[in-house]
Design a protein around this motif. Structure first.
Motif, PDB file in Angstrom:
ATOM      1  N   GLU A   1       1.033  -1.266   0.105  1.00 11.90           N
ATOM      2  CA  GLU A   1       0.101  -0.182   0.386  1.00 11.90           C
ATOM      3  C   GLU A   1       1.131   1.188  -0.353  1.00 11.90           C
ATOM      4  OE1 GLU A   1      -1.128   3.108   2.184  1.00 11.90           O
ATOM      5  OE2 GLU A   1      -0.605   1.647   3.199  1.00 11.90           O
ATOM      6  N   ARG A   2       0.451   1.706  -0.885  1.00 13.14           N
ATOM      7  CA  ARG A   2       1.402   3.558  -1.152  1.00 13.14           C
ATOM      8  C   ARG A   2       0.886   5.014  -0.576  1.00 13.14           C
ATOM      9  NH1 ARG A   2       5.610   4.393  -4.601  1.00 13.14           N
ATOM     10  NH2 ARG A   2       5.381   6.009  -4.163  1.00 13.14           N
ATOM     11  N   GLU A   3       0.616   4.919   0.814  1.00 13.57           N
ATOM     12  CA  GLU A   3      -0.286   5.879   1.306  1.00 13.57           C
ATOM     13  C   GLU A   3       0.048   7.678   0.949  1.00 13.57           C
ATOM     14  OE1 GLU A   3      -0.638   8.254   5.713  1.00 13.57           O
ATOM     15  OE2 GLU A   3       0.273   6.883   6.063  1.00 13.57           O
ATOM     16  N   ALA A   4       1.367   7.149   0.185  1.00 10.03           N
ATOM     17  CA  ALA A   4       1.758   8.562  -0.594  1.00 10.03           C
ATOM     18  C   ALA A   4       0.242   8.971  -1.327  1.00 10.03           C
ATOM     19  CB  ALA A   4       2.653   8.643  -0.947  1.00 10.03           C
ATOM     20  N   PHE A   5      -0.085   7.895  -2.035  1.00 11.29           N
ATOM     21  CA  PHE A   5      -0.739   7.734  -2.858  1.00 11.29           C
ATOM     22  C   PHE A   5      -2.567   7.774  -2.619  1.00 11.29           C
ATOM     23  CE2 PHE A   5       2.648   6.579  -5.411  1.00 11.29           C
ATOM     24  CZ  PHE A   5       3.016   7.959  -5.829  1.00 11.29           C
ATOM     25  N   ASN A   6      -3.172   7.443  -1.533  1.00 10.11           N
ATOM     26  CA  ASN A   6      -4.177   7.590  -1.285  1.00 10.11           C
ATOM     27  C   ASN A   6      -5.008   8.819  -0.654  1.00 10.11           C
ATOM     28  OD1 ASN A   6      -3.613   5.252   0.271  1.00 10.11           O
ATOM     29  ND2 ASN A   6      -4.108   5.130   2.573  1.00 10.11           N
ATOM     30  N   THR A   7      -6.374   9.394  -1.409  1.00 12.23           N
ATOM     31  CA  THR A   7      -7.145  10.031  -2.015  1.00 12.23           C
ATOM     32  C   THR A   7      -8.943  10.009  -0.113  1.00 12.23           C
ATOM     33  OG1 THR A   7      -8.117   9.708  -3.598  1.00 12.23           O
ATOM     34  CG2 THR A   7      -5.999  10.959  -3.743  1.00 12.23           C
ATOM     35  N   THR A   8      -9.641  11.038  -0.552  1.00 12.05           N
ATOM     36  CA  THR A   8     -10.636  10.540   0.159  1.00 12.05           C
ATOM     37  C   THR A   8     -11.860   9.359  -1.015  1.00 12.05           C
ATOM     38  OG1 THR A   8     -11.449  13.113  -0.816  1.00 12.05           O
ATOM     39  CG2 THR A   8     -10.563  12.732   1.433  1.00 12.05           C
ATOM     40  N   SER A   9     -10.754   9.921  -1.555  1.00 11.36           N
ATOM     41  CA  SER A   9     -12.478   8.808  -3.443  1.00 11.36           C
ATOM     42  C   SER A   9     -11.208   7.595  -3.714  1.00 11.36           C
ATOM     43  CB  SER A   9     -12.325  10.056  -4.443  1.00 11.36           C
ATOM     44  OG  SER A   9     -11.359  10.518  -4.754  1.00 11.36           O
ATOM     45  N   SER A  10      -9.718   7.326  -3.781  1.00 11.47           N
ATOM     46  CA  SER A  10      -9.494   6.000  -3.867  1.00 11.47           C
ATOM     47  C   SER A  10      -8.008   5.802  -3.153  1.00 11.47           C
ATOM     48  CB  SER A  10      -8.921   6.633  -5.414  1.00 11.47           C
ATOM     49  OG  SER A  10      -7.984   6.787  -5.822  1.00 11.47           O
ATOM     50  N   CYS A  11      -7.785   4.515  -3.173  1.00  6.54           N
ATOM     51  CA  CYS A  11      -6.493   4.393  -2.682  1.00  6.54           C
ATOM     52  C   CYS A  11      -5.744   3.794  -3.267  1.00  6.54           C
ATOM     53  CB  CYS A  11      -7.008   3.675  -1.506  1.00  6.54           C
ATOM     54  SG  CYS A  11      -7.557   1.584  -1.754  1.00  6.54           S
ATOM     55  N   ARG A  12      -3.975   3.602  -3.653  1.00  6.34           N
ATOM     56  CA  ARG A  12      -3.780   2.330  -4.955  1.00  6.34           C
ATOM     57  C   ARG A  12      -2.630   1.219  -4.174  1.00  6.34           C
ATOM     58  NH1 ARG A  12      -0.775   6.168  -9.546  1.00  6.34           N
ATOM     59  NH2 ARG A  12      -0.265   4.720 -10.787  1.00  6.34           N
ATOM     60  N   SER A  13      -2.673   0.297  -5.045  1.00  5.52           N
ATOM     61  CA  SER A  13      -2.165  -0.562  -4.127  1.00  5.52           C
ATOM     62  C   SER A  13      -0.983  -1.129  -5.760  1.00  5.52           C
ATOM     63  CB  SER A  13      -2.919  -1.799  -3.882  1.00  5.52           C
ATOM     64  OG  SER A  13      -3.672  -1.488  -3.025  1.00  5.52           O
ATOM     65  N   TYR A  14       0.077  -2.042  -5.027  1.00  2.00           N
ATOM     66  CA  TYR A  14       1.074  -2.476  -5.800  1.00  2.00           C
ATOM     67  C   TYR A  14       1.730  -3.640  -5.307  1.00  2.00           C
ATOM     68  CZ  TYR A  14       2.194   2.636  -6.860  1.00  2.00           C
ATOM     69  OH  TYR A  14       1.606   4.111  -7.032  1.00  2.00           O
ATOM     70  N   ALA A  15       2.273  -4.263  -6.665  1.00  2.00           N
ATOM     71  CA  ALA A  15       2.654  -5.784  -6.322  1.00  2.00           C
ATOM     72  C   ALA A  15       3.630  -5.876  -6.960  1.00  2.00           C
ATOM     73  CB  ALA A  15       1.017  -6.801  -7.192  1.00  2.00           C
TER      74      ALA A  15
END
Length: 86
Positions: A50-64
């Motif tokens: 999980e990359r918290e730096a890419f969290n917004t109130t409307s989405s989150c971003r994950s990397y594998a």
């Protein structure tokens, strides 16, 4: 990539190899929520990050990533978000 269940998920975007964005139906109250990602591949050697730096109130971003570590696509990706809704 496809959604199998969608509680508070309005969409899923494949941004490239091993890079996924989950959009929320109801926004979070802020971008400081907890976001856990679990992944699986045919060889069983993939971890989600999980990359918290890419969290917004409307989405989150994950990397594998695989064990090399190189970005990799996965068979299953699970995103779990805990926090306050707006």
């Amino acid at each position: 990539v496809a959604t199998r269940d969608s509680f508070n998920q309005s969409g899923l975007t494949d941004n490239g190899t091993g890079d996924y964005t989950t959009a929320f139906t109801s926004n979070m109250g802020n971008d400081d929520y907890a976001h856990l990602t679990a992944t699986d591949s045919a060889d069983g050697h993939v971890m989600g990050i999980e990359r918290e730096a890419f969290n917004t109130t409307s989405s989150c971003r994950s990397y594998a990533f695989d064990v090399s570590p190189s970005a990799t696509d996965v068979n299953v990706a699970i995103a779990y978000v805990t926090g306050d809704l707006a």
